[in-house]
Design a protein around this motif. Structure first.
Motif, PDB file in Angstrom:
ATOM      1  N   LYS A 182       0.756  -1.286  -0.122  1.00 42.25           N
ATOM      2  CA  LYS A 182       0.018   0.196  -0.023  1.00 42.25           C
ATOM      3  C   LYS A 182       0.970   1.437  -0.044  1.00 42.25           C
ATOM      4  O   LYS A 182       1.784   1.459   0.638  1.00 42.25           O
ATOM      5  CB  LYS A 182      -0.935  -0.203   1.229  1.00 42.25           C
ATOM      6  CG  LYS A 182      -2.047  -1.159   1.093  1.00 42.25           C
ATOM      7  CD  LYS A 182      -2.971  -1.013   2.228  1.00 42.25           C
ATOM      8  CE  LYS A 182      -3.986  -2.084   2.377  1.00 42.25           C
ATOM      9  NZ  LYS A 182      -5.039  -1.774   3.446  1.00 42.25           N
ATOM     10  N   ASP A 183       0.599   2.195  -0.809  1.00 46.71           N
ATOM     11  CA  ASP A 183       1.211   3.632  -0.998  1.00 46.71           C
ATOM     12  C   ASP A 183       0.868   4.363   0.417  1.00 46.71           C
ATOM     13  O   ASP A 183      -0.201   4.644   0.682  1.00 46.71           O
ATOM     14  CB  ASP A 183       0.772   4.184  -2.013  1.00 46.71           C
ATOM     15  CG  ASP A 183       1.393   5.743  -2.579  1.00 46.71           C
ATOM     16  OD1 ASP A 183       2.177   6.026  -1.388  1.00 46.71           O
ATOM     17  OD2 ASP A 183       1.670   5.956  -3.623  1.00 46.71           O
ATOM     18  N   PRO A 184       1.960   4.312   1.056  1.00 49.15           N
ATOM     19  CA  PRO A 184       1.645   5.342   2.485  1.00 49.15           C
ATOM     20  C   PRO A 184       1.241   6.686   2.276  1.00 49.15           C
ATOM     21  O   PRO A 184       0.777   7.526   3.191  1.00 49.15           O
ATOM     22  CB  PRO A 184       3.162   5.194   3.299  1.00 49.15           C
ATOM     23  CG  PRO A 184       3.885   4.937   2.140  1.00 49.15           C
ATOM     24  CD  PRO A 184       3.324   4.289   1.024  1.00 49.15           C
ATOM     25  N   ASP A 185       1.406   7.291   1.022  1.00 48.65           N
ATOM     26  CA  ASP A 185       1.089   8.741   0.836  1.00 48.65           C
ATOM     27  C   ASP A 185      -0.347   8.805  -0.097  1.00 48.65           C
ATOM     28  O   ASP A 185      -0.838   9.981  -0.045  1.00 48.65           O
ATOM     29  CB  ASP A 185       2.255   9.272  -0.006  1.00 48.65           C
ATOM     30  CG  ASP A 185       3.635   9.363   0.607  1.00 48.65           C
ATOM     31  OD1 ASP A 185       3.631   9.594   1.923  1.00 48.65           O
ATOM     32  OD2 ASP A 185       4.574   9.060  -0.066  1.00 48.65           O
ATOM     33  N   VAL A 186      -0.592   7.852  -0.836  1.00 51.80           N
ATOM     34  CA  VAL A 186      -2.081   7.862  -1.471  1.00 51.80           C
ATOM     35  C   VAL A 186      -2.772   6.935  -1.057  1.00 51.80           C
ATOM     36  O   VAL A 186      -2.484   5.844  -1.369  1.00 51.80           O
ATOM     37  CB  VAL A 186      -1.579   7.993  -2.971  1.00 51.80           C
ATOM     38  CG1 VAL A 186      -3.079   8.318  -3.684  1.00 51.80           C
ATOM     39  CG2 VAL A 186      -0.551   9.172  -3.338  1.00 51.80           C
ATOM     40  N   LYS A 187      -3.836   7.056  -0.523  1.00 54.14           N
ATOM     41  CA  LYS A 187      -4.991   5.881   0.122  1.00 54.14           C
ATOM     42  C   LYS A 187      -5.408   5.293  -1.278  1.00 54.14           C
ATOM     43  O   LYS A 187      -5.948   5.890  -2.038  1.00 54.14           O
ATOM     44  CB  LYS A 187      -6.135   6.483   0.802  1.00 54.14           C
ATOM     45  CG  LYS A 187      -6.797   5.576   1.451  1.00 54.14           C
ATOM     46  CD  LYS A 187      -7.821   6.288   2.495  1.00 54.14           C
ATOM     47  CE  LYS A 187      -9.035   5.114   2.980  1.00 54.14           C
ATOM     48  NZ  LYS A 187      -9.676   5.812   4.012  1.00 54.14           N
ATOM     49  N   HIS A 240      -4.156   3.513  -3.398  1.00 53.61           N
ATOM     50  CA  HIS A 240      -2.944   2.994  -4.303  1.00 53.61           C
ATOM     51  C   HIS A 240      -1.943   2.019  -3.974  1.00 53.61           C
ATOM     52  O   HIS A 240      -1.624   2.137  -2.875  1.00 53.61           O
ATOM     53  CB  HIS A 240      -2.236   4.688  -4.638  1.00 53.61           C
ATOM     54  CG  HIS A 240      -1.152   4.230  -5.996  1.00 53.61           C
ATOM     55  ND1 HIS A 240      -0.060   4.651  -5.584  1.00 53.61           N
ATOM     56  CD2 HIS A 240      -1.631   4.174  -7.340  1.00 53.61           C
ATOM     57  CE1 HIS A 240       0.757   4.370  -6.877  1.00 53.61           C
ATOM     58  NE2 HIS A 240      -0.123   4.348  -7.858  1.00 53.61           N
TER      59      HIS A 240
END
Length: 523
Positions: free
Chosen positions: A173-178, A180
């Motif tokens: 999971k992308d920590p900056d974009v939920k 994504h």
């Protein structure tokens, strides 16, 4: 002097919307507050606390809550006089269960239901309508919440947002974009290797064996190693790569940058059960994230998969499909065709890792002959016996088995009661300051795990007992059933389905050359 104190069972539940866990072993603040409030109320009323039942991380519509069901079982046995909750919704949010238990069975069992905040009390005949209204409002709340959540999730799926609890192996999971996904390079290297090996001509089982021989953890074990709270399947060799893991990987479009979701849908908002959905109802959005596999390689792999697909015996289900199991590891044996044209059954575990299994192996023809031989032996034995003698022996055997199972259940339940008492005493010791929070968490976790194990044994043993009782009620029909299948030369799938539950196949004896076969009949 006789103790006339009323016994109270305290029930607490953590609702998902106010979850606030500190660690895996700690109770949430919500649960702690409920317990403190209810214990104080019990003391003020002069009630004796029989037990504290606590379900953490469960919704009010979940009927499989372990402590909830334990509470109901002991209420039926009248081990206490009162059930105490913070609110009626903590007990259940379903109107059906309000009517079934609070207004139906509890009065019959002599159990009083009390909830503090919404003033529900079955001793107060005047507030029954209020309790029913509370139940109806809670039911509406569940349905509305379910529809709202479903609507939001559907919208997110249609827009290509990832909404799963865990990313597919190869991504994280992308920590900056939920919503994504980004590539997890460590796992992505394995994914690329799997696709490459398949294009080089290696089979799925061979690829699984190569990964296992190198000690590469499979996707579930990889999650556990990296600290994700992923529930590991409770079966033997669950950390190994298998044929189906490789097969699923080679067919998953997420690896080419497309988001694929909605393969399963919930049956109802009242249950967590899911069922497969047809492919035309999946949510597929192209180009939502960086691909691990290039489109050209993907298309070559799909073409190769299509070429290798062959139906078993021209589309027919194999004679012993899903019936033959390995005697060593319990896995269902797979079928393959040898150069001589004959079909064989083998345990796939033998080929996925060294020393994973003994490697059970038998030809379909030989297994068919073994089944027919055993069936004829049974037929001869039954036809030679007097029918009354058979019936008496049958019933005596079943009664003996029933007594054994009942004793097992009784022993398990006695142990469970001891662990529940131990957990309750630990909690009271913690409240009094006799033991530390850390000691309490460690000891109660051990007690709870052992209690859970025993409860599962009770459920499994009870299922066996139920089957036994159905057989006793149906009577001994084995003679008539076996008589229909005497002097068979060949088996068909219908006969196998009707007569056989499952077959255990062992490894060939090096001296006698015989393969051990253990047949479990449906009668």
């Amino acid at each position: 002097m006789v103790n006339t104190k009323l016994k109270v069972a305290i029930y607490c539940r953590l609702s998902e919307e106010d979850r606030n866990k500190q660690s895996e072993t700690d109770d949430s603040n919500s649960i702690q507050n409920q317990k403190s409030m209810l214990l104080q109320y019990s003391i003020e009323q002069g009630w004796e606390v029989y037990n504290i039942y606590s379900d953490d991380d469960y919704t009010g519509s979940d009927r499989k809550r372990p402590e909830f069901n334990k509470l109901l079982t002991e209420a039926k046995e009248h081990k206490f006089d009162i059930i105490l909750c913070k609110t009626q919704s903590r007990f259940t949010r379903e109107l059906e269960l309000v009517e079934k238990y609070i207004h139906g069975l509890f009065p019959i069992w002599g159990i009083r239901f009390v909830s503090i905040v919404d003033n529900a009390d079955t001793d107060n005949k005047g507030n029954k309508k209020s309790r029913q209204i509370n139940g109806l409002v809670n039911e509406w709340y569940l349905e509305d919440m379910s529809e709202n959540i479903k609507s939001v999730l559907t919208d997110r799926r249609k827009n290509g947002h990832h909404i799963g609890a865990f990313a597919l192996y190869g991504y994280k999971k992308d920590p900056d974009v939920k919503g994504h996904l980004i590539i997890d390079e460590e796992a992505a290297q394995v994914v690329r290797e799997v696709f490459s090996l398949f294009l080089q001509g290696y089979g799925k089982t061979a690829i699984a064996r190569m990964l296992n021989d190198r000690g590469i953890p499979n996707p579930t074990e990889y999650k556990r190693i990296h600290g994700l709270r992923y529930q590991q399947p409770k079966r033997k060799n669950c950390t190994l790569w298998k044929y189906f893991a490789i097969s699923d990987m080679l067919n998953n479009e997420i690896y080419i940058g497309n988001m694929v979701q909605g393969k399963y849908g919930s049956v109802s908002y009242k249950t967590k059960q899911n069922k497969p959905r047809p492919k035309d109802q999946w949510y597929i959005v192209e180009g939502t994230h960086e691909p691990i596999i290039e489109r050209e390689m993907w298309e070559k792999v799909q073409a190769l998969i299509a070429q290798k697909v062959r139906p078993f015996t021209e589309g027919k289900v194999g004679l012993f499909a899903r019936k033959a199991r390995c005697m060593n590891c319990g896995y269902t044996m797979s079928s393959n065709k040898q150069r001589d044209g004959r079909r064989y059954l083998r345990c796939s575990n033998r080929h996925v890792a060294k020393d994973a299994c003994i490697g059970s192996f038998i030809s379909v023809t030989k297994l068919e002959q073994a089944v027919i031989k055993e069936l004829n032996k049974l037929s001869t034995a039954y036809l030679d016996k007097d029918e009354l003698e058979q019936s008496v022996t049958f019933n005596n055997d079943l009664r003996g088995n029933k007594e054994v199972l009942q004793k097992e259940i009784s022993a398990y339940q006695k142990k469970i009661t001891e662990y529940i008492k131990g957990i309750r005493e630990l909690y009271l010791d913690k409240v009094k300051g006799v033991i530390t929070e850390q000691d309490y968490c460690g000891l109660s976790k051990d007690f709870s795990e052992e209690k859970d194990r025993l409860e599962k044994l009770v459920i499994d043993t009870q299922k066996r007992l139920d089957v036994l009782e159905r057989k006793m009620q149906a009577g001994d029909n084995r003679r008539q059933l076996i008589d229909q299948y005497t002097n068979l030369e060949h088996l068909d799938r219908e006969t196998v389905e009707k007569l056989i539950d499952y077959i255990l196949v062992g490894k060939k004896d090096p001296v006698t050359k015989e393969v051990p076969v253990e047949i479990h009949w449906n009668f």
